[in-house]
Design an enzyme around this catalytic site. Structure first.
Site, PDB file in Angstrom:
ATOM      1  N   PHE A   5       4.745  -9.442   5.162  1.00  0.00           N
ATOM      2  CA  PHE A   5       4.153 -10.042   4.086  1.00  0.00           C
ATOM      3  C   PHE A   5       3.592  -8.573   3.676  1.00  0.00           C
ATOM      4  O   PHE A   5       2.858  -6.874   3.215  1.00  0.00           O
ATOM      5  CB  PHE A   5       3.059 -10.245   3.655  1.00  0.00           C
ATOM      6  CG  PHE A   5       1.536  -9.897   5.007  1.00  0.00           C
ATOM      7  CD1 PHE A   5       0.541  -9.962   4.747  1.00  0.00           C
ATOM      8  CD2 PHE A   5       1.486 -10.900   5.941  1.00  0.00           C
ATOM      9  CE1 PHE A   5      -0.339  -9.057   5.272  1.00  0.00           C
ATOM     10  CE2 PHE A   5       1.108  -9.903   7.429  1.00  0.00           C
ATOM     11  CZ  PHE A   5      -0.266  -9.938   6.660  1.00  0.00           C
ATOM     12  N   TYR A  20      -4.244   2.482  10.320  1.00  0.00           N
ATOM     13  CA  TYR A  20      -5.889   1.802   9.234  1.00  0.00           C
ATOM     14  C   TYR A  20      -6.532   1.358  10.543  1.00  0.00           C
ATOM     15  O   TYR A  20      -7.599   0.771  10.283  1.00  0.00           O
ATOM     16  CB  TYR A  20      -4.831   0.620   9.461  1.00  0.00           C
ATOM     17  CG  TYR A  20      -3.793   1.065   7.927  1.00  0.00           C
ATOM     18  CD1 TYR A  20      -4.573   0.315   7.059  1.00  0.00           C
ATOM     19  CD2 TYR A  20      -2.827   0.617   8.403  1.00  0.00           C
ATOM     20  CE1 TYR A  20      -3.633   0.301   5.446  1.00  0.00           C
ATOM     21  CE2 TYR A  20      -2.173   0.346   7.335  1.00  0.00           C
ATOM     22  CZ  TYR A  20      -2.645  -0.021   5.609  1.00  0.00           C
ATOM     23  OH  TYR A  20      -1.593   0.047   5.312  1.00  0.00           O
ATOM     24  N   LEU A  22      -7.043   8.035  -1.848  1.00  0.00           N
ATOM     25  CA  LEU A  22      -7.026   6.887  -3.192  1.00  0.00           C
ATOM     26  C   LEU A  22      -6.835   6.128  -1.666  1.00  0.00           C
ATOM     27  O   LEU A  22      -7.311   4.561  -2.756  1.00  0.00           O
ATOM     28  CB  LEU A  22      -5.594   7.385  -3.592  1.00  0.00           C
ATOM     29  CG  LEU A  22      -5.549   8.339  -4.860  1.00  0.00           C
ATOM     30  CD1 LEU A  22      -4.235   8.385  -5.399  1.00  0.00           C
ATOM     31  CD2 LEU A  22      -6.634   8.298  -5.528  1.00  0.00           C
ATOM     32  N   VAL A  55       0.723  -1.445  -0.030  1.00  0.00           N
ATOM     33  CA  VAL A  55      -0.301   0.045   0.090  1.00  0.00           C
ATOM     34  C   VAL A  55       1.004   0.927  -0.219  1.00  0.00           C
ATOM     35  O   VAL A  55       1.576   1.815   0.684  1.00  0.00           O
ATOM     36  CB  VAL A  55      -1.189  -0.132   1.616  1.00  0.00           C
ATOM     37  CG1 VAL A  55      -1.811   1.321   1.314  1.00  0.00           C
ATOM     38  CG2 VAL A  55      -1.514  -1.149   1.168  1.00  0.00           C
TER      39      VAL A  55
END
Length: 413
Positions: free
Chosen positions: A413, A125, A95, A84
């Site tokens: 990851f 987040y 976005l 991201v």
């Protein structure tokens, strides 16, 4: 011209990787090997999203299927979020919000129970329903101080051997699958991940040192441990002063883990071992003659989780006690809100919608933290991440959600 968000085509993988590198302050280039590695990671249509301003990619997003081990050993299907970035010239335009909101909705419809990510920054987040679930500790072991103990010097068990990348590829994935069944918080590793660890793929934007691989085999021939490390080969004042940096160390038995660390901490010419991301309750310091020789360099939140299906999530884990609990769950995206009755026993659990009075009110991010077992209900209440409504609600929650070890997710990851 409006910025268009769409799936990234095969011909655009190089542009996607360039934009990702800009976002992470890496070298903005993409070799053929880099593009092949990225393509090999893709398992289904729509995994890579890009925001395009004209023909230039200005934001990147990758989501893919994997599994997270729940307390008790169940493998929970999750929508992993990765890569991201937003190019600095296009920040504060919504976005990321557009990409992640749509992706979470699709993942919920697809049947994933969780979404998961490694958060580069803490504040981003939470507003999308994620909560910190597992933390990492990165130790630096001062070898001259570490010493040895009778426990460390127990008779050798099994066999340690240096192996080549092909042996890593042959043994590593199956070993990891056995290991992740034993430790909650661990996630699946795709084969391209193993190629990178083994040294068969070398990212163009990283300084490269060839890794060394150690395989531990028990006396009965079972592979029980694998470690990969690099050495900087440093000398100071005509004396060897190498630091060993551990890229990965996994084991399915305490004997294998102890043997791998014992070897790494006794290699000639090395004065320090940097362990990489270990669980905060890792046992390594306690094998040393002086546990203070293992100094925590960094301690940080790594794995973040976001429930997508509360009943299935709560039914997926094991519970050490028997109790009922009514949870009033708030969800900022409206994907899985509601009031749920959790009826848990050591033999299994059910979770269903209910109109009963709530014992606890919390958002989905706090529920993820509680579910994985890394924080108690009392601590979450003290930090205003959940609210109790009945006198014994916190006590019942803390009977249900504790785990013998802290969760651990060693992978980026």
């Amino acid at each position: 011209m409006a910025v268009e968000i769409r799936e990234v085509g095969v011909a655009e993988l190089g542009e996607f990787r360039r934009a990702e590198a800009v976002g992470f302050h890496h070298e903005p280039s993409a070799t053929e090997a880099d593009i092949e590695h990225l393509a090999a990671l893709l398992t289904r249509p729509g995994e890579l999203l890009g925001a395009f301003d004209g023909g230039r990619c200005v934001a990147t997003y990758h989501s893919f299927p994997h599994e997270v081990t729940a307390p008790g050993g169940a493998f929970v299907p999750s929508n992993a979020v990765s890569r991201v970035t937003v190019t600095p010239t296009h920040r504060r335009r919504g976005l990321l919000t557009r990409m992640i909101t749509e992706d979470l909705r699709v993942a919920r419809e697809r049947g994933e129970i969780l979404a998961s990510l490694i958060a580069a920054e803490y504040p981003i987040y939470g507003r999308f329903g994620f909560g910190p679930a597992a933390w990492l500790a990165d130790y630096r072991v001062d070898l001259p101080r570490a010493g040895a103990t009778s426990r460390w010097s127990v008779p050798e068990e099994g066999t340690l051997a240096h192996v080549d990348p092909e042996r890593v590829m042959a043994e590593g994935p199956a070993l990891h699958d056995r290991m992740r069944a034993l430790r909650h918080g661990v996630v699946t590793r795709p084969l391209p991940w193993w190629r990178r660890l083994a040294g068969l793929y070398r990212p163009s934007d990283e300084r490269w040192t060839t890794p060394v691989h150690l395989l531990y085999t028990a006396d009965d021939g079972t592979v029980e441990g694998l470690a990969t490390y690099r050495s900087n080969g440093k000398w100071e004042g005509s004396r060897p002063a190498a630091t060993l940096t551990v890229q990965d160390l996994i084991a399915t038995t305490p004997a294998a883990e102890r043997a791998l660390w014992r070897h790494l901490c006794s290699i000639d010419w090395a004065v320090a071992v940097e362990t990489g991301g270990r669980a905060p309750d890792d046992t390594l310091p306690h094998w040393l003659g002086d546990p203070r020789a293992a100094v925590v360099r960094t301690y940080y939140d790594s794995l973040w989780l976001r429930p997508l299906d509360v009943p299935r999530l709560l039914e997926s884990r094991a519970y050490p006690a028997e109790a009922d609990l009514v949870l009033d769950v708030h969800d900022p995206q409206g994907l899985t809100p509601g009031r749920f009755l959790l009826q848990a026993t050591p033999d299994g659990a059910s979770c269903t919608p209910t109109t009963r009075t709530a014992d606890l009110t919390l958002d989905v991010g706090a529920l993820a933290t509680l579910w994985i077992g890394d924080d108690s209900a009392h601590r979450l209440s003290a930090t205003a991440r959940l609210t109790p409504h009945t006198p014994d609600a916190l006590t019942r929650a803390d009977l249900l959600f504790p785990t013998p070890r802290r969760p651990w997710c060693p992978d980026i990851f």
